[in-house]
Design an enzyme around this catalytic site. Structure first.
Site, PDB file in Angstrom:
ATOM      1  N   GLY A 160       0.803  -1.208   0.000  1.00 25.06           N
ATOM      2  CA  GLY A 160       0.000   0.000   0.000  1.00 25.06           C
ATOM      3  C   GLY A 160       0.842   1.266   0.000  1.00 25.06           C
ATOM      4  O   GLY A 160       0.390   2.325  -0.421  1.00 25.06           O
ATOM      5  N   GLY A 162       3.799   1.681  -1.661  1.00 21.33           N
ATOM      6  CA  GLY A 162       4.504   1.884  -2.913  1.00 21.33           C
ATOM      7  C   GLY A 162       5.237   0.626  -3.348  1.00 21.33           C
ATOM      8  O   GLY A 162       4.776  -0.493  -3.098  1.00 21.33           O
ATOM      9  N   VAL A 164       9.192  -1.434  -3.772  1.00 19.15           N
ATOM     10  CA  VAL A 164      10.576  -1.519  -3.314  1.00 19.15           C
ATOM     11  C   VAL A 164      11.423  -2.096  -4.445  1.00 19.15           C
ATOM     12  O   VAL A 164      11.077  -3.132  -5.034  1.00 19.15           O
ATOM     13  CB  VAL A 164      10.705  -2.409  -2.059  1.00 19.15           C
ATOM     14  CG1 VAL A 164      12.164  -2.501  -1.628  1.00 19.15           C
ATOM     15  CG2 VAL A 164       9.857  -1.842  -0.933  1.00 19.15           C
ATOM     16  N   LYS A 178      12.739   2.173  -1.402  1.00 20.43           N
ATOM     17  CA  LYS A 178      11.279   2.147  -1.279  1.00 20.43           C
ATOM     18  C   LYS A 178      10.731   3.421  -1.893  1.00 20.43           C
ATOM     19  O   LYS A 178      10.854   4.511  -1.339  1.00 20.43           O
ATOM     20  CB  LYS A 178      10.865   2.045   0.188  1.00 20.43           C
ATOM     21  CG  LYS A 178       9.352   1.993   0.384  1.00 20.43           C
ATOM     22  CD  LYS A 178       8.935   2.259   1.821  1.00 20.43           C
ATOM     23  CE  LYS A 178       9.323   1.142   2.745  1.00 20.43           C
ATOM     24  NZ  LYS A 178       8.778   1.335   4.121  1.00 20.43           N
ATOM     25  N   ASP A 274       3.712  -1.411  14.865  1.00 17.66           N
ATOM     26  CA  ASP A 274       3.379  -2.374  13.812  1.00 17.66           C
ATOM     27  C   ASP A 274       4.391  -3.518  13.784  1.00 17.66           C
ATOM     28  O   ASP A 274       4.954  -3.845  12.729  1.00 17.66           O
ATOM     29  CB  ASP A 274       3.325  -1.676  12.453  1.00 17.66           C
ATOM     30  CG  ASP A 274       2.498  -2.449  11.422  1.00 17.66           C
ATOM     31  OD1 ASP A 274       1.719  -3.335  11.836  1.00 17.66           O
ATOM     32  OD2 ASP A 274       2.633  -2.174  10.221  1.00 17.66           O
TER      33      ASP A 274
END
Length: 479
Positions: A160, A162, A164, A178, A274
């Site tokens: 979500g 982008g 890499v 990234k 996270d």
């Protein structure tokens, strides 16, 4: 006599030439004087006087020549030393300029001009300043990123945020670039700033290193160190990529040390928000590094709670308080790490679904582990997870630590320093209490595949429904 319109050359290539010319000059002078004396008619009356004068002249001339030779040698040595010092300085300056101009190179080293006597004393200072400069993330241009990635030739993954890409600095160091989505909303900008602001200020063996970033009109990107083995989830959930459980235990310990650094050893406490297998990256030797600080946030050590605007984290790993209107502390990372430990223990996802004709059933692995632990059936957990006898003690220890980490009340969860000590066997583990006592039922939505929880506090019900589930968990025994 020696006649020359050019001054003596005392440079790097003229030291010995000048010396030989000077010796020739004095040799000619000595020969001229000798011939002059020899050509003068001698007489008996002044023979002794002439002989004496000639001897005195020869002695004086020898002394003068000796002094001149000493001076010349001294000047040659000094000029040679000065030439070597200038050449070394030019070489260092050229190397520094080449390093600065090379796209994607590490920040230039800071040099201090010192004399030979003080160079040894200044060396630690130079190393210190070099380390300070290298730890600072660099700002790259869009052209730099194109050169690093060879025009974005090799894609490593996407999500979500982008895409890499794999890249390489001019000095050969591999990197992961990234590239964020072109249209950045306010939330994406906040994540970009959080990433640069947090991981850009840290330096730990178990945290991924941020080399730099790019932020201009055409592209926004982050440049990290490249992790050869990718993320941990591939080695937990893909049967084609299995590693020994003992190595997984080391990965769990290294991850715990990285989170401990964020919570307790940084100048400002950093909450990751996270923690999950996808955000634990592995080096060639499977050393873990915590990554993806897009949701991370600084927290003053004097403050116990963090103010949030909206939920954070990934369902299945996020602590209950992240989705409820209650205060949030750094203990939410401890909860997420506990869920990560369960997945390492079973080498499977915590929640798996079983398709049947009439309904869709599931089993939540952490709750099944508690049931077995509560009934003293730890050996069933170890054998069901395919863990060998030699790793049984570590597996049982990890099981209890995981149960402590996922306690419903944040204050009941241990600190990450305590987690590290328990995993290493340096701290005795008190038998954990039921972390799922607050849960009354779990229901699955077949359409969305999501799990909803109806909760009530244990104080309100006074009951323990841990026996409500009778089906076995879906566990894959590893080879």
């Amino acid at each position: 006599m020696l006649a020359s319109s050019q001054p003596p050359n005392f440079g790097k290539d003229g030291h010995f030439l000048a010396f030989s010319k000077m010796i020739s000059f004095f040799s000619i002078m000595a020969a001229d004087m000798s011939s002059t004396n020899n050509s003068t008619p001698s007489s008996s009356s002044n023979g002794d006087e002439v002989t004496t004068a000639t001897a005195v002249t020869a002695i004086i001339l020898s002394i003068v020549v000796g002094v001149v030779i000493i001076v010349i040698v001294f000047l040659i040595v000094r000029c040679y030393q000065k030439t070597r010092s200038q050449s070394a300085n030019i070489a260092v300056a050229a190397a520094a300029e080449e390093t600065v101009n090379a796209p994607g190179s590490t920040p230039p080293s800071i040099s201090i001009a010192v004399t030979n006597d003080s160079s040894a004393a200044a060396e630690p200072i130079e190393r210190f300043l070099d380390d300070m400069m290298r730890d600072k993330p660099m700002r790259f241009t869009a052209q730099d990123l194109e050169r690093f990635t060879q025009n974005y030739d090799q894609k490593l993954g996407f999500g979500g945020f982008g895409v890499v890409y794999k890249g390489r600095f001019p000095n050969g160091v591999p990197v992961a670039v990234k590239v964020l989505k072109a249209a950045m909303n306010k939330r994406a900008e906040e994540q970009f700033m959080a990433e640069v602001g947090t991981i850009g200020r840290t330096n730990h063996i178990n945290l991924v290193k941020l080399y730099g970033f790019c932020f201009d009109r055409s592209i926004k990107a982050l440049v990290y160190e490249y992790m050869e083995n990718g993320s941990l989830d591939r080695f937990l959930f893909d049967e084609n990529h299995r590693i020994p459980w003992g190595k997984l235990q080391e990965i769990a310990l290294g991850t715990a040390k990285g989170i401990r650094y964020l919570h307790e050893e940084c100048q400002q406490k950093i909450v990751h928000y996270d923690i999950k297998p996808a955000n634990v990256l592995l080096t060639t030797n499977f050393n873990p590094k915590v990554a993806d600080f897009g949701l991370a946030k600084f927290c003053d050590r004097e403050r116990s709670y963090v103010t949030l605007t909206g939920g954070r984290g990934t369902p299945g790993y996020a602590a209950p308080e992240l989705w409820m209107p209650i205060p949030v502390t750094h203990k939410c990372d401890v909860y997420s790490f506990g869920m990560l430990l369960f997945e390492i223990l079973g080498r499977r996802r915590n929640l798996e679904f079983l398709e049947s004709v009439e309904s869709q059933e599931f089993e939540w692995f952490p709750r099944w582990v508690w049931q077995k632990f509560e009934h003293g059936e730890m050996e069933n957990i170890v054998s069901a997870c395919g863990i060998e006898e030699k790793d049984r003690e570590k597996a049982e220890r990890m099981c209890q630590v995981a149960l402590w980490c996922v306690q419903y009340q944040p204050e009941a969860r241990p600190s990450m320093s305590s987690v590290v000590r328990m995993l290493e066997g340096e701290e005795e583990i008190v038998p954990p209490t039921n972390p799922f006592q607050y849960m009354t039922s779990l229901s699955v939505s077949p359409a969305s595949g999501t799990v909803s929880e109806n909760t009530s506090t244990s104080r309100g019900t006074g009951t323990d429904d841990s026996e409500s589930s009778s089906s076995r968990p879906l566990i894959r025994n590893s080879a």
